[in-house]
Scaffold this motif. Structure first.
Motif, PDB file in Angstrom:
ATOM      1  N   ILE A   1       5.433  14.245  -4.212  1.00  0.00           N
ATOM      2  CA  ILE A   1       4.744  13.107  -3.601  1.00  0.00           C
ATOM      3  C   ILE A   1       5.364  11.799  -4.065  1.00  0.00           C
ATOM      4  O   ILE A   1       5.605  10.881  -3.259  1.00  0.00           O
ATOM      5  N   VAL A   2       5.633  11.687  -5.354  1.00  0.00           N
ATOM      6  CA  VAL A   2       6.238  10.465  -5.893  1.00  0.00           C
ATOM      7  C   VAL A   2       7.589  10.202  -5.243  1.00  0.00           C
ATOM      8  O   VAL A   2       7.892   9.070  -4.830  1.00  0.00           O
ATOM      9  N   THR A   3       8.401  11.251  -5.110  1.00  0.00           N
ATOM     10  CA  THR A   3       9.721  11.086  -4.490  1.00  0.00           C
ATOM     11  C   THR A   3       9.593  10.670  -3.030  1.00  0.00           C
ATOM     12  O   THR A   3      10.301   9.769  -2.563  1.00  0.00           O
ATOM     13  N   ALA A   4       8.696  11.317  -2.298  1.00  0.00           N
ATOM     14  CA  ALA A   4       8.527  11.001  -0.880  1.00  0.00           C
ATOM     15  C   ALA A   4       8.038   9.569  -0.686  1.00  0.00           C
ATOM     16  O   ALA A   4       8.529   8.840   0.185  1.00  0.00           O
ATOM     17  N   ILE A   5       7.076   9.142  -1.505  1.00  0.00           N
ATOM     18  CA  ILE A   5       6.580   7.771  -1.398  1.00  0.00           C
ATOM     19  C   ILE A   5       7.684   6.787  -1.757  1.00  0.00           C
ATOM     20  O   ILE A   5       7.853   5.745  -1.097  1.00  0.00           O
ATOM     21  N   GLY A   6       8.447   7.097  -2.805  1.00  0.00           N
ATOM     22  CA  GLY A   6       9.546   6.216  -3.197  1.00  0.00           C
ATOM     23  C   GLY A   6      10.595   6.079  -2.107  1.00  0.00           C
ATOM     24  O   GLY A   6      11.065   4.975  -1.802  1.00  0.00           O
ATOM     25  N   ASP A   7      10.960   7.199  -1.483  1.00  0.00           N
ATOM     26  CA  ASP A   7      11.942   7.150  -0.395  1.00  0.00           C
ATOM     27  C   ASP A   7      11.393   6.389   0.803  1.00  0.00           C
ATOM     28  O   ASP A   7      12.126   5.648   1.476  1.00  0.00           O
ATOM     29  N   LEU A   8      10.112   6.590   1.083  1.00  0.00           N
ATOM     30  CA  LEU A   8       9.491   5.881   2.203  1.00  0.00           C
ATOM     31  C   LEU A   8       9.449   4.381   1.943  1.00  0.00           C
ATOM     32  O   LEU A   8       9.697   3.569   2.843  1.00  0.00           O
ATOM     33  N   ARG A   9       9.150   4.023   0.712  1.00  0.00           N
ATOM     34  CA  ARG A   9       9.118   2.597   0.363  1.00  0.00           C
ATOM     35  C   ARG A   9      10.506   1.978   0.490  1.00  0.00           C
ATOM     36  O   ARG A   9      10.652   0.847   0.982  1.00  0.00           O
ATOM     37  N   GLN A  10      11.531   2.715   0.083  1.00  0.00           N
ATOM     38  CA  GLN A  10      12.892   2.202   0.193  1.00  0.00           C
ATOM     39  C   GLN A  10      13.297   2.040   1.658  1.00  0.00           C
ATOM     40  O   GLN A  10      13.993   1.089   2.024  1.00  0.00           O
ATOM     41  N   ALA A  11      12.831   2.970   2.513  1.00  0.00           N
ATOM     42  CA  ALA A  11      13.221   2.926   3.918  1.00  0.00           C
ATOM     43  C   ALA A  11      12.496   1.829   4.697  1.00  0.00           C
ATOM     44  O   ALA A  11      13.057   1.253   5.626  1.00  0.00           O
ATOM     45  N   THR A  12      11.251   1.544   4.320  1.00  0.00           N
ATOM     46  CA  THR A  12      10.458   0.590   5.112  1.00  0.00           C
ATOM     47  C   THR A  12      10.206  -0.732   4.399  1.00  0.00           C
ATOM     48  O   THR A  12       9.870  -1.720   5.039  1.00  0.00           O
ATOM     49  N   GLY A  13      10.311  -0.732   3.064  1.00  0.00           N
ATOM     50  CA  GLY A  13      10.029  -1.944   2.311  1.00  0.00           C
ATOM     51  C   GLY A  13       8.558  -2.288   2.223  1.00  0.00           C
ATOM     52  O   GLY A  13       8.193  -3.434   1.959  1.00  0.00           O
ATOM     53  N   PHE A  14       7.661  -1.305   2.422  1.00  0.00           N
ATOM     54  CA  PHE A  14       6.230  -1.625   2.398  1.00  0.00           C
ATOM     55  C   PHE A  14       5.759  -1.931   0.985  1.00  0.00           C
ATOM     56  O   PHE A  14       6.289  -1.414  -0.004  1.00  0.00           O
ATOM     57  N   ASP A  15       4.762  -2.780   0.915  1.00  0.00           N
ATOM     58  CA  ASP A  15       4.135  -3.140  -0.352  1.00  0.00           C
ATOM     59  C   ASP A  15       2.975  -2.176  -0.588  1.00  0.00           C
ATOM     60  O   ASP A  15       2.052  -2.108   0.239  1.00  0.00           O
ATOM     61  N   PRO A  16       2.965  -1.412  -1.687  1.00  0.00           N
ATOM     62  CA  PRO A  16       1.872  -0.458  -1.928  1.00  0.00           C
ATOM     63  C   PRO A  16       0.487  -1.099  -1.881  1.00  0.00           C
ATOM     64  O   PRO A  16      -0.483  -0.444  -1.501  1.00  0.00           O
ATOM     65  N   ALA A  17       0.409  -2.381  -2.224  1.00  0.00           N
ATOM     66  CA  ALA A  17      -0.891  -3.054  -2.231  1.00  0.00           C
ATOM     67  C   ALA A  17      -1.451  -3.246  -0.828  1.00  0.00           C
ATOM     68  O   ALA A  17      -2.643  -3.504  -0.669  1.00  0.00           O
ATOM     69  N   THR A  18      -0.612  -3.131   0.198  1.00  0.00           N
ATOM     70  CA  THR A  18      -1.077  -3.344   1.571  1.00  0.00           C
ATOM     71  C   THR A  18      -1.588  -2.070   2.231  1.00  0.00           C
ATOM     72  O   THR A  18      -2.109  -2.115   3.346  1.00  0.00           O
ATOM     73  N   VAL A  19      -1.426  -0.924   1.581  1.00  0.00           N
ATOM     74  CA  VAL A  19      -1.903   0.342   2.151  1.00  0.00           C
ATOM     75  C   VAL A  19      -3.428   0.371   2.100  1.00  0.00           C
ATOM     76  O   VAL A  19      -4.034   0.115   1.058  1.00  0.00           O
ATOM     77  N   THR A  20      -4.060   0.671   3.226  1.00  0.00           N
ATOM     78  CA  THR A  20      -5.524   0.672   3.288  1.00  0.00           C
ATOM     79  C   THR A  20      -6.136   2.053   3.080  1.00  0.00           C
ATOM     80  O   THR A  20      -7.311   2.156   2.733  1.00  0.00           O
ATOM     81  N   ALA A  21      -5.372   3.110   3.316  1.00  0.00           N
ATOM     82  CA  ALA A  21      -5.901   4.463   3.122  1.00  0.00           C
ATOM     83  C   ALA A  21      -4.743   5.442   2.981  1.00  0.00           C
ATOM     84  O   ALA A  21      -3.687   5.259   3.586  1.00  0.00           O
ATOM     85  N   VAL A  22      -4.968   6.481   2.175  1.00  0.00           N
ATOM     86  CA  VAL A  22      -3.982   7.545   1.981  1.00  0.00           C
ATOM     87  C   VAL A  22      -4.617   8.856   2.420  1.00  0.00           C
ATOM     88  O   VAL A  22      -5.692   9.225   1.950  1.00  0.00           O
TER      89      VAL A  22
END
Length: 566
Positions: A78-99
């Protein structure tokens, strides 16, 4: 269940314009760029046996996706997938409203017979039900795995709610003491017709809470449907998984928090709706078959088709199901899980041994495809990746149906072999779709999963074939778009003059349950109503099942009634 999606397909599909209606957002609109925040970002994660997929969705736009290998401790993938997704999209984790997370952990634990709690199954039904005691139809290996013991007490109800026998507290306390002496740490309580009247299960749960504070208790009226043995079995399975559920849900919460995401975490249920982590901790059995459900829901979302057949092709198997109003058709009969017959809600899914890694074997003048497969080893062992095994993927590349790997490596493959393999693949897929459809009318088919490159452009009995963008991560997308549901499944005595009133009552109760589960009140709608007259019961008895769904209410936490432990 379909095997994990083929990893190489994710990289291949992003960055090109596809045929689905949902495409990656342009760079200027991606979260984290130009200082723009996205108030409704959803992070969908699917933890499979081989791969962990993650997707980021804003409204109806897929902003990006990532795939990583699943790790033994779950959190690593999960950590790797989230990290790769963040690198690909540049999203700010603080802006996520639901997981939203889908996982196969609990199904796998039951199938493997490992990490299960020592469980006591206590039923209220005497003087009836003595002939078929609890655990009577369980495989011996699973009875041993949970160190299971069954107990019978007086009580239960008739279909109209009248008691079979009075609750005997002394008798129950004696049974409870025997169960504790036998080593039970988790308790499954069932009672005849408890979906109509849950009095016995509720009183027994209160006594256990007083006698054994903090002990996990599973109640059958919260888990299964009408039908004693199937409902009881589902409850025992749930009780056996409670210790593991504590560990898994705590780990998921911690992993998401460590990634800098403070949004609430939800798990996918097997009917295509969501439950919060606390509810999942109490009802892990509700996650069974959530993988195929998420894939089907994701396929509907990506294609824009709310009523269709969905074929989810993985590396080893293909799951085929039918969607109605955007939700999978549920199985009408009891479903066996790891050899245990249960009657809780499950999607009606047909699985066949056909996937991207299926072996293609020459036999005389013909070939056979599957069911043996190289699965997740496809990118190392298939011919198009420099390996030595002839697979369905090789046949698709040689036949011009797919463009993956190195096509030159199958250039010398006998064309007749590829043609014969593709013909067999087409026939098996067409037969599977034909078996799940409910009328002779051709149905549209949405192909998802990494192995969907096997799907032809035309299929017998199918009006059209759609393979949308992001098809390889449809399972994570299905998790991300999931709604919140509420369901009523009960037997009512219905007279002609009261039918409409009874149905309205059931609809309202289902809607109220959806709101209590965390749905936004104004968004709730009824998506399914089913009436089944029960001729073998007196008084015009009719089984009524109503399902309501609504959008997730992120203004406040979900509240699930009926919890009986800390």
């Amino acid at each position: 269940m379909a095997a994990a999606f083929v990893p190489y397909l994710v990289a291949a599909q992003f960055g090109r314009r596809g045929r689905g209606r949902h495409r990656p957002a342009p760079a200027a609109d991606r979260p984290g760029e130009h200082g723009k925040g996205h108030p409704m970002l959803r992070l969908g994660i699917d933890v499979g046996g081989t791969n962990t997929d993650a997707v980021l969705i804003d409204g109806d736009r897929v902003l990006g996706a990532a795939k990583a290998a699943t790790t033994a401790d779950v959190s690593g993938g999960i950590v790797t997938a989230i990290g790769d997704l963040r690198q690909a999209t540049g999203f700010d984790p603080a802006t996520v409203t639901a997981v939203m997370i889908g996982t196969t952990h609990f199904t796998n634990a039951l199938v493997e017979g490992e990490r299960l709690a020592r469980t006591a199954a206590i039923r209220f039904g005497l003087p009836a039900t003595r002939a078929l005691p609890p655990l009577v139809d369980w495989p011996e290996r699973l009875v041993s795995a949970i160190d299971g013991h069954g107990y019978l007490c007086r009580g239960g109800h008739e279909y109209d709610g009248s008691p079979i026998a009075a609750f005997d507290e002394t008798e129950f306390r004696t049974v409870l003491d025997r169960a504790v002496e036998a080593g039970a740490t988790s308790f499954a309580l069932s009672s005849v017709f408890s979906p109509v009247n849950a009095e016995f299960e509720t009183r027994a749960a209160q006594i256990i809470a007083e006698r054994l504070p903090g002990a996990p208790v599973s109640l059958s009226h919260e888990i299964g449907r009408t039908g004693l043995l199937g409902r009881e079995n589902a409850t025992v399975v749930n009780a056996a998984l409670r210790d593991l559920a504590d560990q898994v849900t705590a780990g998921l919460r911690r992993t998401v928090a460590d990634a800098g995401i403070g949004a609430p975490v939800f798990l996918s249920q097997n009917d295509g709706t969501l439950m919060d982590v606390d509810h999942a901790r109490r009802h892990p059995v509700a996650t069974f078959a959530s993988g195929p459900t998420n894939s089907m829901r994701g396929g509907a979302f990506l294609s824009g088709l709310s009523s269709c057949a969905v074929v989810d092709i993985g590396g080893t198997t293909s799951d085929v199901g039918l969607l109605r109003n955007g939700f999978p058709r549920e199985a009408s009969a009891d479903v066996s899980v790891a050899g245990v017959r249960t009657n809780f809600r499950m999607p009606d899914v047909l699985s066949i041994g056909l996937g991207g890694g299926s072996h293609v074997v020459r036999e005389g003048n013909g070939v056979t495809v599957g069911p043996a497969s190289i699965g997740h080893r496809l990118t190392r062992q298939a011919l198009v990746f420099g390996g030595t095994r002839l697979t369905a993927t090789d046949a698709a590349v040689a036949g011009g149906r797919a463009d993956v790997g190195d096509a030159s490596l199958v250039a010398r493959l006998d064309r007749s072999v590829a043609v014969a393999a593709l013909k067999q693949i087409d026939e098996r897929l067409a037969e599977a779709v034909d078996r799940v459809r409910v009328s002779a009318e051709p149905v549209p088919v949405v192909a998802v999963g990494g192995g969907s490159i096997l799907m032809p452009g035309d299929l017998a009995g199918v009006s059209r074939v759609v393979r949308p963008d992001h098809f390889a991560v449809a399972n994570a997308i299905g998790a991300a778009i999931a709604q919140v549901g509420g369901e009523v499944d009960r037997v009512y005595p219905i007279v002609a003059q009261r039918r409409d009133a009874v149905l309205d009552e059931a609809r309202q109760e289902a809607a109220d349950r959806a709101v209590a589960a965390g749905a936004r009140p104004g968004s709730v709608e009824i998506v399914d109503v089913e009436e089944v007259p029960l001729a073998y019961l007196p008084g015009n008895a009719t089984r009524v099942r109503v399902k309501a769904v609504g959008e997730l209410n992120l203004d406040g936490g979900a509240v699930y009634p009926g919890g009986h432990d800390a």
